[in-house]
Design a protein around this motif. Structure first.
Motif, PDB file in Angstrom:
ATOM      1  N   ARG A 295       0.861  -1.185   0.000  1.00 53.40           N
ATOM      2  CA  ARG A 295       0.000   0.000   0.000  1.00 53.40           C
ATOM      3  C   ARG A 295       0.895   1.233   0.000  1.00 53.40           C
ATOM      4  O   ARG A 295       1.894   1.297   0.723  1.00 53.40           O
ATOM      5  N   ALA A 296       0.551   2.233  -0.802  1.00 53.01           N
ATOM      6  CA  ALA A 296       1.238   3.525  -0.817  1.00 53.01           C
ATOM      7  C   ALA A 296       0.248   4.591  -0.368  1.00 53.01           C
ATOM      8  O   ALA A 296      -0.908   4.580  -0.783  1.00 53.01           O
ATOM      9  N   PHE A 297       0.716   5.516   0.490  1.00 50.63           N
ATOM     10  CA  PHE A 297      -0.220   6.489   1.036  1.00 50.63           C
ATOM     11  C   PHE A 297       0.459   7.844   1.212  1.00 50.63           C
ATOM     12  O   PHE A 297       1.689   7.941   1.242  1.00 50.63           O
ATOM     13  N   ASP A 298      -0.378   8.876   1.324  1.00 54.20           N
ATOM     14  CA  ASP A 298       0.087  10.238   1.548  1.00 54.20           C
ATOM     15  C   ASP A 298       0.216  10.443   3.051  1.00 54.20           C
ATOM     16  O   ASP A 298      -0.780  10.554   3.765  1.00 54.20           O
ATOM     17  N   ASP A 299       1.459  10.479   3.533  1.00 53.15           N
ATOM     18  CA  ASP A 299       1.725  10.517   4.980  1.00 53.15           C
ATOM     19  C   ASP A 299       1.655  11.966   5.474  1.00 53.15           C
ATOM     20  O   ASP A 299       2.668  12.644   5.637  1.00 53.15           O
ATOM     21  N   VAL A 300       0.454  12.407   5.749  1.00 49.59           N
ATOM     22  CA  VAL A 300       0.223  13.816   6.067  1.00 49.59           C
ATOM     23  C   VAL A 300       1.002  14.238   7.311  1.00 49.59           C
ATOM     24  O   VAL A 300       1.621  15.298   7.340  1.00 49.59           O
ATOM     25  N   ASN A 301       0.970  13.410   8.374  1.00 55.05           N
ATOM     26  CA  ASN A 301       1.645  13.800   9.624  1.00 55.05           C
ATOM     27  C   ASN A 301       3.087  13.305   9.714  1.00 55.05           C
ATOM     28  O   ASN A 301       3.740  13.473  10.744  1.00 55.05           O
ATOM     29  N   ARG A 302       3.573  12.680   8.635  1.00 56.47           N
ATOM     30  CA  ARG A 302       4.984  12.275   8.522  1.00 56.47           C
ATOM     31  C   ARG A 302       5.431  11.327   9.630  1.00 56.47           C
ATOM     32  O   ARG A 302       6.601  11.321  10.010  1.00 56.47           O
TER      33      ARG A 302
ATOM     34  N   TRP B 272       2.894 -10.591   5.267  1.00 55.20           N
ATOM     35  CA  TRP B 272       3.557  -9.307   5.484  1.00 55.20           C
ATOM     36  C   TRP B 272       2.719  -8.185   4.906  1.00 55.20           C
ATOM     37  O   TRP B 272       2.212  -8.293   3.796  1.00 55.20           O
ATOM     38  N   ASP B 273       2.573  -7.100   5.676  1.00 56.97           N
ATOM     39  CA  ASP B 273       1.902  -5.886   5.225  1.00 56.97           C
ATOM     40  C   ASP B 273       2.919  -4.750   5.189  1.00 56.97           C
ATOM     41  O   ASP B 273       3.530  -4.431   6.222  1.00 56.97           O
ATOM     42  N   PHE B 274       3.098  -4.133   4.030  1.00 56.63           N
ATOM     43  CA  PHE B 274       4.048  -3.031   3.875  1.00 56.63           C
ATOM     44  C   PHE B 274       3.297  -1.776   3.453  1.00 56.63           C
ATOM     45  O   PHE B 274       2.599  -1.771   2.438  1.00 56.63           O
ATOM     46  N   ASP B 275       3.455  -0.719   4.252  1.00 59.40           N
ATOM     47  CA  ASP B 275       2.871   0.580   3.945  1.00 59.40           C
ATOM     48  C   ASP B 275       4.003   1.548   3.619  1.00 59.40           C
ATOM     49  O   ASP B 275       4.897   1.770   4.445  1.00 59.40           O
ATOM     50  N   PHE B 276       3.961   2.148   2.436  1.00 63.83           N
ATOM     51  CA  PHE B 276       4.997   3.073   1.981  1.00 63.83           C
ATOM     52  C   PHE B 276       4.434   4.489   1.996  1.00 63.83           C
ATOM     53  O   PHE B 276       3.546   4.819   1.215  1.00 63.83           O
ATOM     54  N   GLY B 277       4.952   5.315   2.908  1.00 61.43           N
ATOM     55  CA  GLY B 277       4.457   6.676   3.040  1.00 61.43           C
ATOM     56  C   GLY B 277       5.359   7.688   2.354  1.00 61.43           C
ATOM     57  O   GLY B 277       6.585   7.551   2.358  1.00 61.43           O
TER      58      GLY B 277
END
Length: 548
Positions: A383-390, A465-470
């Motif tokens: 999953r790729a996401f917009d990491d608003v709070n970094r 495995w769950d990978f989140d890319f911010g």
């Protein structure tokens, strides 16, 4: 007038005594106060002076110049024996992550200005660090720390063909300095390759001090078996003593160490070869040890070298024995004489036909029962996401990012490609066989990663495995990318994004700046000083009045 002065004087004294009691009361420290010395592994590092005999043997000069330690922490390691292979159980080299400031390796910091690292080159180790802390007997404690490993067959980042590094932390509630004490309460093992992950364990003090331990034990030699620890904490809690495995979350999932599964006792085959199948967690060294042969013999049997790799499912030759000769089956006796046999054109009876059908059905059922169960394999979800709070984590309200191209490879071949649509993720790839994989993703202009740019993972035993890319979009992203490239060490050509989050920045302030407790004490002292001066002025005024 004298009554007013007396009232003010008594009030000031009462306030001063009350504030003093708060500051110096043994119960004044609130739960959550960090009891460790130098929990951020910051400050000046200095050469370690040996304590135990094995350390004196390793440090012939009377001081270990290869064990540079931060204040408050001491190293431990298992010494190599004369019977060990040259690559097995070497003393690690301890040193600070950042040799100078600004830190050239920001991806190896979790918070603050420094972190502890130790490593072995083309070898393994069983080692770590520890600290003894004075606490009241019966105190419930929680020890937590962030850890990261770089285990690579080359100088590439992320880890290239990593081995299981077996990182964990522990508390000895009796306060001993022995990392092999049976009293130690340990966390679970984990393998957080290339990104920091949290470790946590709890216990109750059984003496007037406890000892906290950091531990790692890579199974196989790699060019780099590097371990990093940062942002430690030991706090008093009201929780019951329970050993807790490392929790998920953080900037990388925690990878459970693969258990060693022993197969059946091997026997020679028809050619006299004794073969074994590599199990998850196996190494060439422990396979040779179980077979009672040397590592060199195992390598010769299989035409391998020390730099080769083995994977679960491989078949290795461990020796020879007497060939197993299959006994011939007895010839079937004639069921009837020729004159009693049915004629060629005579059809079998209905009973005979039914019996033949039943036999065929039984054979089919037996074949299905004997067929090996289909292996489902492991799963990776992306999953790729917009990491608003970094903060490096996917939170409620943060949107998925579209048009991100993911590539999964096994080091030789591309296993899967996927482009996100920003609505249907996470996207999962199922049925992946055991092995080591690398996940990479695409970036657009001015896009900056808030956690890992790439990931390396070792799959085994049907793991998930769950990978989140911010990421975030910034106008000065190009300058940050140039700085990141310039701040990588030899071989770190790919680099990874700095893992400094808002939480880490807060932790850095508490580690390297003025603590909250210090500010409170300063305010109390200031108030007391003001009250004292006020009382003094009143007394002097009274004396001047009486004199007049």
């Amino acid at each position: 007038m004298s009554k007013i002065r007396l009232f003010l004087l008594s009030t000031a004294v009462a306030v001063i005594l009350g504030l003093t009691a708060v500051v110096f009361s043994p119960n004044a420290s609130a739960q959550g106060e960090n009891l460790l010395t130098n929990p951020g592994f910051d400050g000046q590092y200095s050469s370690f002076t040996p304590i135990a005999g094995y350390q004196e043997e390793a440090c012939e000069l009377g001081v270990c110049t290869t064990a540079q330690m931060p204040a408050g922490w001491l190293p431990w390691w298992v010494a190599q024996t004369p019977n060990d292979e040259p690559w097995f159980n070497r003393m690690p080299e301890y040193k600070p992550v950042c040799p100078h400031q600004p830190c050239p390796y920001p991806n190896r910091l979790h918070s603050g200005t420094q972190a502890l690292q130790y490593f072995t080159f083309h070898s393994t180790h069983q080692a770590g660090a520890y600290q003894q802390v004075s606490v009241p007997r019966g105190t419930n404690l929680k020890f937590s720390v962030w850890g990261q490993a770089w285990s690579s067959a080359t100088s590439q980042v992320p880890s290239d063909y990593p081995t299981v590094v077996n990182m964990r932390i522990g508390i000895d509630p009796t306060g001993e300095a022995n990392p092999f004490s049976p009293n130690i309460v340990w966390s679970g093992f984990a393998n957080p390759y290339d990104n920091y992950a949290p470790f946590e364990v709890t216990a109750t003090a059984q003496a007037d001090r406890v000892t906290v331990f950091l531990w790692s034990n890579p199974q196989e030699a790699r060019q780099h078996n590097d371990i990093y620890w940062d942002t430690a904490s030991l706090v008093a809690t009201g929780a019951s003593p329970v050993a807790v495995a490392p929790a998920g979350g953080g900037s990388a999932p925690v990878v459970a160490a693969a258990p060693i599964v022993l197969g059946p006792t091997p026997t020679p085959n028809a050619d006299g070869e004794i073969l074994v199948q590599v199990q998850p967690g196996d190494t060439m060294w422990n396979i040779a040890a179980r077979a009672s042969i040397t590592l060199d013999e195992l390598l010769d049997f299989n035409n391998l070298s020390r730099t080769d790799f083995i994977n679960a499912g491989d078949v290795l030759l461990i020796g020879y024995g007497e060939a197993v000769v299959a006994e011939p089956e007895p010839e079937a006796e004639a069921d009837a004489s020729e004159e009693n046999a049915p004629a060629a054109d005579e059809a079998p009876s209905e009973t005979e036909a039914d019996t033949a059908a039943d036999d065929n059905q039984a054979e089919a059922v037996a074949a299905v029962a004997e067929a090996p169960a289909e292996e489902t394999g492991s799963t990776i979800c992306l999953r790729a996401f917009d990491d608003v709070n970094r903060d490096g984590q996917f939170n409620a309200g943060e949107s998925l990012r579209a048009a991100v191209a993911f590539t999964i490879s096994d080091g030789q071949n591309v296993i899967s490609n996927y482009v996100t649509d920003g609505t249907s993720e996470p996207y999962c790839i199922d049925g992946l066989p055991d092995g080591n994989y690398r996940i990479s993703r695409s970036f657009v202009a001015n896009e900056v990663a808030t956690n890992a740019r790439d990931q390396a993972v070792s799959l085994s035993n049907g793991s998930h495995w769950d990978f989140d890319f911010g990421t975030v979009i910034e106008q000065n992203a190009a300058a940050e990318e140039v700085a990141m490239v310039n701040n990588t060490d030899t071989g770190d050509t790919t680099g990874t994004a700095s893992n400094t989050t808002a939480a880490a920045t807060t932790a850095a302030a508490s580690d390297g700046g003025i603590s909250t407790a210090t500010i409170i004490v300063g305010l109390i002292v200031a108030i007391a000083a003001i009250l004292f001066i006020g009382v003094l002025l009143i007394v002097l005024s009274a004396r001047r009045t009486n004199t007049a």
